[in-house]
Scaffold this motif. Structure first.
Motif, PDB file in Angstrom:
ATOM      1  N   SER A   1     -14.932   9.874  -7.409  1.00 29.98           N
ATOM      2  CA  SER A   1     -15.691  10.778  -6.544  1.00 29.98           C
ATOM      3  C   SER A   1     -15.737  10.207  -5.143  1.00 29.98           C
ATOM      4  O   SER A   1     -16.033   9.020  -4.963  1.00 29.98           O
ATOM      5  N   VAL A   2     -15.429  11.032  -4.169  1.00 27.77           N
ATOM      6  CA  VAL A   2     -15.457  10.629  -2.761  1.00 27.77           C
ATOM      7  C   VAL A   2     -15.903  11.844  -1.949  1.00 27.77           C
ATOM      8  O   VAL A   2     -15.359  12.935  -2.133  1.00 27.77           O
ATOM      9  N   ALA A   3     -16.876  11.656  -1.091  1.00 24.26           N
ATOM     10  CA  ALA A   3     -17.306  12.753  -0.224  1.00 24.26           C
ATOM     11  C   ALA A   3     -16.424  12.750   1.016  1.00 24.26           C
ATOM     12  O   ALA A   3     -16.642  11.988   1.958  1.00 24.26           O
ATOM     13  N   LEU A   4     -15.401  13.580   0.993  1.00 32.73           N
ATOM     14  CA  LEU A   4     -14.440  13.632   2.100  1.00 32.73           C
ATOM     15  C   LEU A   4     -14.775  14.833   2.984  1.00 32.73           C
ATOM     16  O   LEU A   4     -14.659  15.974   2.541  1.00 32.73           O
ATOM     17  N   PRO A   5     -15.193  14.615   4.219  1.00 26.75           N
ATOM     18  CA  PRO A   5     -15.570  15.732   5.079  1.00 26.75           C
ATOM     19  C   PRO A   5     -14.355  16.580   5.479  1.00 26.75           C
ATOM     20  O   PRO A   5     -13.209  16.201   5.247  1.00 26.75           O
ATOM     21  N   SER A   6     -14.645  17.705   6.123  1.00 30.80           N
ATOM     22  CA  SER A   6     -13.589  18.563   6.641  1.00 30.80           C
ATOM     23  C   SER A   6     -12.709  17.792   7.619  1.00 30.80           C
ATOM     24  O   SER A   6     -13.164  16.851   8.267  1.00 30.80           O
ATOM     25  N   GLY A   7     -11.445  18.210   7.687  1.00 30.17           N
ATOM     26  CA  GLY A   7     -10.543  17.628   8.664  1.00 30.17           C
ATOM     27  C   GLY A   7      -9.542  16.685   8.056  1.00 30.17           C
ATOM     28  O   GLY A   7      -9.449  16.537   6.830  1.00 30.17           O
ATOM     29  N   SER A   8      -8.765  16.037   8.928  1.00 30.20           N
ATOM     30  CA  SER A   8      -7.669  15.177   8.514  1.00 30.20           C
ATOM     31  C   SER A   8      -8.159  13.762   8.224  1.00 30.20           C
ATOM     32  O   SER A   8      -8.993  13.227   8.969  1.00 30.20           O
ATOM     33  N   HIS A   9      -7.666  13.184   7.145  1.00 30.52           N
ATOM     34  CA  HIS A   9      -8.072  11.836   6.752  1.00 30.52           C
ATOM     35  C   HIS A   9      -6.878  11.051   6.231  1.00 30.52           C
ATOM     36  O   HIS A   9      -5.913  11.641   5.723  1.00 30.52           O
ATOM     37  N   THR A  10      -7.002   9.742   6.331  1.00 28.91           N
ATOM     38  CA  THR A  10      -6.011   8.839   5.776  1.00 28.91           C
ATOM     39  C   THR A  10      -6.579   8.209   4.516  1.00 28.91           C
ATOM     40  O   THR A  10      -7.643   7.579   4.570  1.00 28.91           O
ATOM     41  N   VAL A  11      -5.906   8.406   3.405  1.00 28.00           N
ATOM     42  CA  VAL A  11      -6.300   7.762   2.149  1.00 28.00           C
ATOM     43  C   VAL A  11      -5.233   6.730   1.819  1.00 28.00           C
ATOM     44  O   VAL A  11      -4.041   7.058   1.733  1.00 28.00           O
ATOM     45  N   ARG A  12      -5.670   5.495   1.690  1.00 26.45           N
ATOM     46  CA  ARG A  12      -4.725   4.414   1.394  1.00 26.45           C
ATOM     47  C   ARG A  12      -5.164   3.677   0.133  1.00 26.45           C
ATOM     48  O   ARG A  12      -6.350   3.404  -0.040  1.00 26.45           O
ATOM     49  N   VAL A  13      -4.221   3.362  -0.739  1.00 23.09           N
ATOM     50  CA  VAL A  13      -4.483   2.474  -1.872  1.00 23.09           C
ATOM     51  C   VAL A  13      -3.716   1.182  -1.625  1.00 23.09           C
ATOM     52  O   VAL A  13      -2.520   1.201  -1.344  1.00 23.09           O
ATOM     53  N   THR A  14      -4.419   0.062  -1.713  1.00 18.55           N
ATOM     54  CA  THR A  14      -3.865  -1.244  -1.371  1.00 18.55           C
ATOM     55  C   THR A  14      -4.018  -2.191  -2.557  1.00 18.55           C
ATOM     56  O   THR A  14      -5.137  -2.408  -3.052  1.00 18.55           O
TER      57      THR A  14
ATOM     58  N   TYR B   1       0.803  -1.220   0.000  1.00 15.50           N
ATOM     59  CA  TYR B   1       0.000   0.000   0.000  1.00 15.50           C
ATOM     60  C   TYR B   1       0.839   1.274   0.000  1.00 15.50           C
ATOM     61  O   TYR B   1       2.027   1.279   0.332  1.00 15.50           O
ATOM     62  N   VAL B   2       0.161   2.358  -0.370  1.00 23.07           N
ATOM     63  CA  VAL B   2       0.686   3.723  -0.269  1.00 23.07           C
ATOM     64  C   VAL B   2      -0.394   4.531   0.435  1.00 23.07           C
ATOM     65  O   VAL B   2      -1.580   4.422   0.092  1.00 23.07           O
ATOM     66  N   GLU B   3       0.017   5.321   1.430  1.00 27.71           N
ATOM     67  CA  GLU B   3      -0.950   5.991   2.305  1.00 27.71           C
ATOM     68  C   GLU B   3      -0.593   7.465   2.463  1.00 27.71           C
ATOM     69  O   GLU B   3       0.542   7.799   2.785  1.00 27.71           O
ATOM     70  N   TRP B   4      -1.599   8.311   2.264  1.00 30.44           N
ATOM     71  CA  TRP B   4      -1.445   9.760   2.393  1.00 30.44           C
ATOM     72  C   TRP B   4      -2.287  10.276   3.556  1.00 30.44           C
ATOM     73  O   TRP B   4      -3.413   9.798   3.779  1.00 30.44           O
ATOM     74  N   GLN B   5      -1.766  11.266   4.253  1.00 32.84           N
ATOM     75  CA  GLN B   5      -2.557  12.062   5.196  1.00 32.84           C
ATOM     76  C   GLN B   5      -3.008  13.316   4.454  1.00 32.84           C
ATOM     77  O   GLN B   5      -2.170  14.054   3.915  1.00 32.84           O
ATOM     78  N   VAL B   6      -4.312  13.530   4.407  1.00 35.65           N
ATOM     79  CA  VAL B   6      -4.851  14.646   3.628  1.00 35.65           C
ATOM     80  C   VAL B   6      -5.840  15.432   4.478  1.00 35.65           C
ATOM     81  O   VAL B   6      -6.293  14.959   5.527  1.00 35.65           O
ATOM     82  N   THR B   7      -6.169  16.624   4.001  1.00 33.54           N
ATOM     83  CA  THR B   7      -7.111  17.475   4.702  1.00 33.54           C
ATOM     84  C   THR B   7      -8.314  17.770   3.810  1.00 33.54           C
ATOM     85  O   THR B   7      -8.149  18.274   2.687  1.00 33.54           O
ATOM     86  N   GLY B   8      -9.513  17.397   4.291  1.00 35.09           N
ATOM     87  CA  GLY B   8     -10.742  17.692   3.589  1.00 35.09           C
ATOM     88  C   GLY B   8     -11.243  19.082   3.917  1.00 35.09           C
ATOM     89  O   GLY B   8     -10.652  19.766   4.761  1.00 35.09           O
ATOM     90  N   PRO B   9     -12.312  19.529   3.286  1.00 34.44           N
ATOM     91  CA  PRO B   9     -13.216  18.719   2.469  1.00 34.44           C
ATOM     92  C   PRO B   9     -12.719  18.554   1.037  1.00 34.44           C
ATOM     93  O   PRO B   9     -11.923  19.343   0.547  1.00 34.44           O
ATOM     94  N   ALA B  10     -13.245  17.500   0.411  1.00 40.67           N
ATOM     95  CA  ALA B  10     -12.974  17.258  -1.002  1.00 40.67           C
ATOM     96  C   ALA B  10     -14.101  16.410  -1.575  1.00 40.67           C
ATOM     97  O   ALA B  10     -14.818  15.721  -0.831  1.00 40.67           O
TER      98      ALA B  10
END
Ligand code: GCU
Length: 131
Positions: free
Chosen positions: A96-109, A40-49
């Motif tokens: 398309s992904v409903a990503l709420p406000s705040g910090s999230h982990t997005v991982r592709v496995t 996997y590859v994992e990012w820490q991201v900030t929503g919204p998106a």
């Protein structure tokens, strides 16, 4: 416009590397995940998106599917990253992904023994709001 998270700043699971040997990538390199199921590859991201766009290259003949998860929940299963023709030919896959406000982990496995495609970046597109 989108906010870019480079793969060279992401977390790569054991056996993966950050490489720069196939020209045309954004930033200073790309993530070369291990060739294994579960790599996997994992990012820490900030929503919204509202959408995730992955820059990638796949110089093989076969698609490299991954599960896309947000905060540990799979939001898109076995998403194919099709062949791009060469490791130096970069393309995008978007969902398309409903990503709420705040910090999230997005991982592709990776879901196959080939592992993921070479991943260049993750772009978050801003949430579109009705006016
Ligand atoms: C080649 C290529 C790598 C790629 C690998 C793979 O070794 O140079 O960048 O990651 O194939 O099949 O995953």
């Amino acid at each position: 416009g989108p906010t870019r998270y480079e793969a060279e700043s992401a977390v790569v699971s054991e056996g993966g590397t950050i490489d720069a040997n196939h020209a045309g990538f954004s930033g200073t390199g790309f993530a070369n995940g291990a060739n294994a199921v579960g790599s996997y590859v994992e990012w820490q991201v900030t929503g919204p998106a509202s959408a995730l766009t992955f820059g990638y290259a796949n110089g093989t003949a076969a698609a490299r599917p991954v599960d896309i998860s947000v905060d540990g929940t799979v939001v898109a299963a076995a998403v194919p990253f099709p062949a791009t023709g060469a490791w130096t030919t970069w393309s995008t896959v978007a969902r398309s992904v409903a990503l709420p406000s705040g910090s999230h982990t997005v991982r592709v496995t990776a879901t196959t023994a080939d592992g993921p495609a070479n991943l260049d970046y993750l772009d978050l597109s801003p949430e579109v709001r009705a006016s």
